[in-house]
Scaffold this motif. Sequence first.
Motif, short mmCIF file in Angstrom:
data_model
loop_
_atom_site.label_atom_id
_atom_site.label_comp_id
_atom_site.label_asym_id
_atom_site.label_seq_id
_atom_site.Cartn_x
_atom_site.Cartn_y
_atom_site.Cartn_z
N LYS A 216 0.83 -1.21 0.00
CA LYS A 216 0.00 0.00 0.00
C LYS A 216 0.87 1.26 0.00
CE LYS A 216 -2.72 -1.28 3.51
NZ LYS A 216 -3.79 -1.24 4.53
N ASP A 217 1.96 1.24 0.77
CA ASP A 217 2.87 2.40 0.81
C ASP A 217 3.48 2.67 -0.56
OD1 ASP A 217 2.32 2.66 3.53
OD2 ASP A 217 4.22 1.74 4.17
N ILE A 218 3.88 1.61 -1.24
CA ILE A 218 4.46 1.76 -2.58
C ILE A 218 3.41 2.31 -3.54
CG2 ILE A 218 5.41 0.51 -4.57
CD1 ILE A 218 6.71 -1.44 -2.50
N ALA A 219 2.19 1.77 -3.47
CA ALA A 219 1.11 2.26 -4.34
C ALA A 219 0.84 3.74 -4.09
CB ALA A 219 -0.16 1.44 -4.11
N ASN A 220 0.77 4.13 -2.84
CA ASN A 220 0.53 5.54 -2.51
C ASN A 220 1.68 6.42 -2.97
OD1 ASN A 220 -1.96 5.07 -1.33
ND2 ASN A 220 -1.09 4.75 0.70
N TYR A 221 2.90 5.95 -2.82
CA TYR A 221 4.08 6.71 -3.22
C TYR A 221 4.03 7.04 -4.72
CZ TYR A 221 9.01 8.01 -3.67
OH TYR A 221 10.19 8.69 -3.92
N PHE A 222 3.65 6.05 -5.52
CA PHE A 222 3.63 6.24 -6.97
C PHE A 222 2.26 6.64 -7.51
CE2 PHE A 222 7.40 3.44 -6.59
CZ PHE A 222 8.32 4.25 -7.23
N ASN A 223 1.29 6.82 -6.61
CA ASN A 223 -0.05 7.22 -7.01
C ASN A 223 -0.67 6.23 -8.00
OD1 ASN A 223 -2.26 8.92 -6.79
ND2 ASN A 223 -1.65 10.15 -8.54
N VAL A 224 -0.53 4.95 -7.66
CA VAL A 224 -1.13 3.88 -8.44
C VAL A 224 -1.94 3.00 -7.49
CG1 VAL A 224 0.68 3.86 -10.20
CG2 VAL A 224 0.88 2.34 -8.21
N THR A 225 -2.68 2.06 -8.02
CA THR A 225 -3.41 1.14 -7.18
C THR A 225 -2.55 -0.09 -6.88
OG1 THR A 225 -4.35 -0.08 -9.04
CG2 THR A 225 -5.61 1.83 -8.24
N VAL A 226 -2.91 -0.79 -5.82
CA VAL A 226 -2.24 -2.05 -5.51
C VAL A 226 -2.47 -3.02 -6.67
CG1 VAL A 226 -2.23 -4.04 -3.96
CG2 VAL A 226 -2.30 -1.72 -3.01
N ASP A 227 -3.66 -3.00 -7.25
CA ASP A 227 -3.95 -3.85 -8.41
C ASP A 227 -2.96 -3.58 -9.53
OD1 ASP A 227 -6.04 -5.33 -7.39
OD2 ASP A 227 -7.60 -4.03 -8.20
N TYR A 228 -2.64 -2.33 -9.76
CA TYR A 228 -1.67 -1.98 -10.80
C TYR A 228 -0.32 -2.61 -10.49
CZ TYR A 228 1.25 0.71 -13.96
OH TYR A 228 2.15 1.07 -14.94
N LEU A 229 0.10 -2.52 -9.23
CA LEU A 229 1.40 -3.06 -8.84
C LEU A 229 1.50 -4.57 -9.02
CD1 LEU A 229 2.19 -1.08 -5.56
CD2 LEU A 229 3.27 -0.80 -7.80
N ILE A 230 0.41 -5.25 -8.75
CA ILE A 230 0.46 -6.72 -8.83
C ILE A 230 -0.09 -7.23 -10.17
CG2 ILE A 230 0.44 -7.02 -6.33
CD1 ILE A 230 -2.53 -7.78 -6.53
N ASP A 231 -0.30 -6.31 -11.10
CA ASP A 231 -0.76 -6.63 -12.45
C ASP A 231 -2.09 -7.37 -12.44
OD1 ASP A 231 -0.49 -6.38 -15.19
OD2 ASP A 231 0.55 -8.29 -15.41
N ASN A 232 -2.97 -6.91 -11.59
CA ASN A 232 -4.33 -7.44 -11.54
C ASN A 232 -5.22 -6.52 -12.35
OD1 ASN A 232 -6.48 -9.11 -10.70
ND2 ASN A 232 -7.00 -7.67 -9.07
#
Length: 122
Positions: A48-64
Amino acid sequence: MKFGDILRSLINDRNITQKQLASDLNIAPSTLGNYIQDSREPDFQTLKDIANYFNVTVDYLIDNRSPYTQSRNEEEILRIYRSLSPEQQDLYLEQGKAFLKINAKESAKSSKSTSQSGGKVG
């Protein structure tokens, strides 16, 4: 796409170092390196911290894939848009609208050409 590849891409897009990101997230640089190499996965809070840092969703980070987008490119466009300032967002939209106008003109030209030739190919 793997989490590490996505994270590496975000780091490159933001033009920061892994060391800077690790410092900003208050995690060890070696831990971040393991994330990027896909040899370790972050816990939920770090994700969640990484997602917030880059202003993306967790889904984006995990390619969901989101049910609201049709492709990875569409999600990427949304991510880019959200990372821009309000003024840049306005310019981004205007550029998109300009592409739509160009496409409409080309489509009209193509339709006119087809109708003038009587629909014959040859």
